[in-house]
Design a protein around this motif. Structure first.
Motif, PDB file in Angstrom:
ATOM      1  N   GLN A  43       0.785  -1.305   0.009  1.00  0.00           N
ATOM      2  CA  GLN A  43      -0.130   0.052  -0.056  1.00  0.00           C
ATOM      3  C   GLN A  43       0.859   1.319  -0.099  1.00  0.00           C
ATOM      4  OE1 GLN A  43      -2.628   0.183   3.204  1.00  0.00           O
ATOM      5  NE2 GLN A  43      -3.910   2.000   2.537  1.00  0.00           N
ATOM      6  N   GLN A  47       1.045   4.165  -2.840  1.00  0.00           N
ATOM      7  CA  GLN A  47       0.837   5.783  -2.266  1.00  0.00           C
ATOM      8  C   GLN A  47       2.020   6.534  -2.541  1.00  0.00           C
ATOM      9  OE1 GLN A  47       0.235   5.674   2.084  1.00  0.00           O
ATOM     10  NE2 GLN A  47      -1.965   4.945   1.681  1.00  0.00           N
ATOM     11  N   SER A  50       2.192   7.096  -6.657  1.00  0.00           N
ATOM     12  CA  SER A  50       1.088   8.101  -6.853  1.00  0.00           C
ATOM     13  C   SER A  50       1.491   9.728  -6.568  1.00  0.00           C
ATOM     14  CB  SER A  50      -0.128   7.809  -6.215  1.00  0.00           C
ATOM     15  OG  SER A  50      -0.097   7.859  -4.784  1.00  0.00           O
TER      16      SER A  50
END
Length: 563
Positions: A43, A47, A50
């Motif tokens: 995760q 993140q 991005s």
């Protein structure tokens, strides 16, 4: 106990089962935790990727904006630079044109400056020529009128000019050390006369030559030397130093002399005074003539307390001592000192040796103004006897063969002291006799008188008492008599009071017009001596106005046309 042991073992087995169960649970929990960590890591990676993508997009956008603004700024800067470069180019071109114009103007100015320098040089040369002509004409006018040449020398301020010997205030002492007399140029003395409560007044005095406090003995003698040539041309010459005590008369006439050592030092030749320099110049001029055509005698006298003393007289043991003499007037109206010692000298060193002996007998006395004040007038006389022909030759040196023959004849008639200085006589009776044995031979005598007058002084300033006060009285009276004689000559009175003083009686021929007379005024520049300085300058001004008629020349036989 056994039952208890069984119970405990049963409980222990149950606990082992629970422990195994718990260990299984812990394993499963650990796996779950690892899975959670792995999921969390994925995760976080998602993140971060991005965020980086967003940042990259924002940066890319920002860079595009910055590049666009930078490009526009560069364009503006380029345009501005082009505008400024064009402006600077115009300015450079204008500056180059201005420099060219300035160079042309500079060249024109240089040409004008060169022309002006040439013109100035020509004007300066013409001025110097006219100045020399004016001086020559002035000297000719002086000779025709028989005027007295007056030169003025201003000495520098010296340590004894301090008023330490007088009880005066500090302000007045500072005033004493201020200069009051200056050399405005080489012919003018400027005196600043100032009194407390009165405005300062400048007075000027004109003389033939003025020496400032920086000019050397060489410069002083350079203006005196031309007079010495007149000696061999048949003229009498007198050089006289006048001034107050401590104004530099003896230094000007003799040069520096240390206390207790009156010999002339050849090491300080540049500081020698007029008397030793004049003697060297006379013997130099004589050396250019054939041997035997001249001989020179010297006498040294002092006028002390209105009495004349022969400083070269010797006693029976040959020791020099001062003998009192008297001055008389001959039938021809000339002054003469009977029995005065005349020593024959053959070179300047012999002359200086005799003068040094005479100076050892000269009277000096310390005063508040000068530590070695001369208390008598010193008169050194060089008598030059020239042997000439009366019939066919104007002078002996015109014919070398005749010169050699005359030397042989003169060896019989000249005094023995020409060949042996040790047998020099102490009286005029033994001086060279006229060469009457040869009718063709004739003697012409010319005199060079070198006078170092004692200084006039104010009793209140010099602080003298007793015998020194009496000496001062006689000095001032004799100098006053000299001023009276000059005044009588200037006014062309029928009677000139030469006999009012032994000094004026002794110098009667020189002052009265039988010699070319040069008065060397010596003055002190300090405000302390303003009264004495004005008195000396007034004396020099009156002396310049004396017209004695043209100085007479001793006639040499004129060469015959038969030669």
């Amino acid at each position: 106990k056994e039952e208890r042991i069984v119970v405990l073992e049963t409980e222990n087995a149950a606990l082992h089962l629970k422990l195994a169960e718990y260990q299984g649970l812990a394993g499963r929990s650990t796996n779950e935790i690892l899975q959670l960590y792995a999921a969390h890591g994925q995760q976080m990676k998602l993140q971060r990727s991005s965020v980086v993508t967003q940042l990259h997009g924002a940066i890319k956008k920002r860079l595009k904006q910055d590049l666009k603004s930078l490009h526009s700024f560069a364009l503006e800067l380029s345009k501005d630079f082009q505008r400024q470069s064009k402006t600077c180019l115009y300015q450079v071109l204008a500056a180059v044109q201005g420099m060219q114009l300035q160079n042309e103007a500079m060249q024109m100015f240089q040409i004008k400056a060169f022309d002006l320098e040439q013109s100035l040089q020509e004007v300066t040369e013409r001025y110097e020529k006219e100045k020399q002509k004016r001086k020559a004409l002035h000297n000719s006018l002086i000779e025709l009128r028989g005027n007295i040449r007056v030169h003025c020398r201003i000495r520098p301020l010296l340590p004894f000019d301090d008023a330490a010997g007088h009880s005066v205030s500090q302000d007045r002492r500072r005033n004493f050390l201020e200069k009051a007399a200056y050399a405005a140029d080489d012919e003018t003395v400027l005196v600043k006369c100032s009194r407390p409560g009165h405005a300062s007044v400048n007075k000027t005095f004109q003389f033939e030559r003025v020496y400032n406090d920086l000019e050397s003995q060489d410069a002083v003698f350079a203006d005196v030397a031309p007079l010495l040539t007149s000696l061999l041309d048949g003229y009498n010459v007198c050089i006289m130093a006048y001034g107050q005590t401590g104004s530099g008369k003896t230094y000007t006439m003799l040069g520096p002399q240390l206390e207790g050592n009156l010999a002339f030092s050849t090491e300080e030749e540049s500081k020698l005074g007029i008397i030793p320099r004049a003697t060297q110049e006379v013997f130099r001029l004589i050396s250019e003539k054939p041997p035997g055509s001249y001989w020179v005698e010297v006498s040294v006298v002092e006028v002390y307390n209105n009495e004349i003393f022969d400083l070269l007289a010797k006693d029976s043991y040959g020791k020099v001592f001062g003998v009192k003499r008297d001055v008389v007037t001959t039938r021809e109206g000339k002054s003469d000192v009977p029995l005065l010692t005349h020593e024959t000298v053959e070179n300047a060193s012999e002359f200086l040796h005799l003068v040094s002996k005479g100076l050892q007998l000269r009277v000096t006395h310390p005063t508040l103004v000068h530590a070695h004040s001369s208390r008598s007038h010193l008169v050194v006389t060089l008598t030059i006897t020239t042997v000439v022909f009366g019939d066919n030759f104007s002078t002996l040196w015109e014919d070398e063969q005749t010169s050699q023959r005359l030397n042989k004849e003169a060896s019989c008639t000249f005094p023995q002291k020409m060949r042996d200085n040790k047998s020099a006589s102490s009286s005029r009776a033994s001086s060279p006799v006229q060469l009457e044995a040869t009718e063709k031979m004739k003697q012409i005598k010319t005199r060079l008188q070198l006078v170092d007058l004692a200084g006039s002084e104010c009793v209140g300033m010099s602080g003298v008492t007793g015998a020194a006060l009496r000496e001062t009285s006689f000095i001032n009276r004799s100098l006053s008599a000299l001023a009276d004689v000059l005044g009588a000559i200037a006014e062309q009175r029928a009677h000139v009071p030469y006999r009012n003083s032994k000094l004026t009686h002794l110098l009667q021929d020189s002052v009265g017009g039988d010699a070319k007379l040069l008065v060397m005024l010596c003055i002190s520049p300090g405000q302390k001596y303003l009264t004495e300085t004005m008195q000396s300058l007034g004396f020099g001004t009156r002396a310049r106005q004396v017209q004695r008629g043209q100085v007479k020349k001793k006639n040499f036989p004129v060469p015959s046309k038969g030669k």
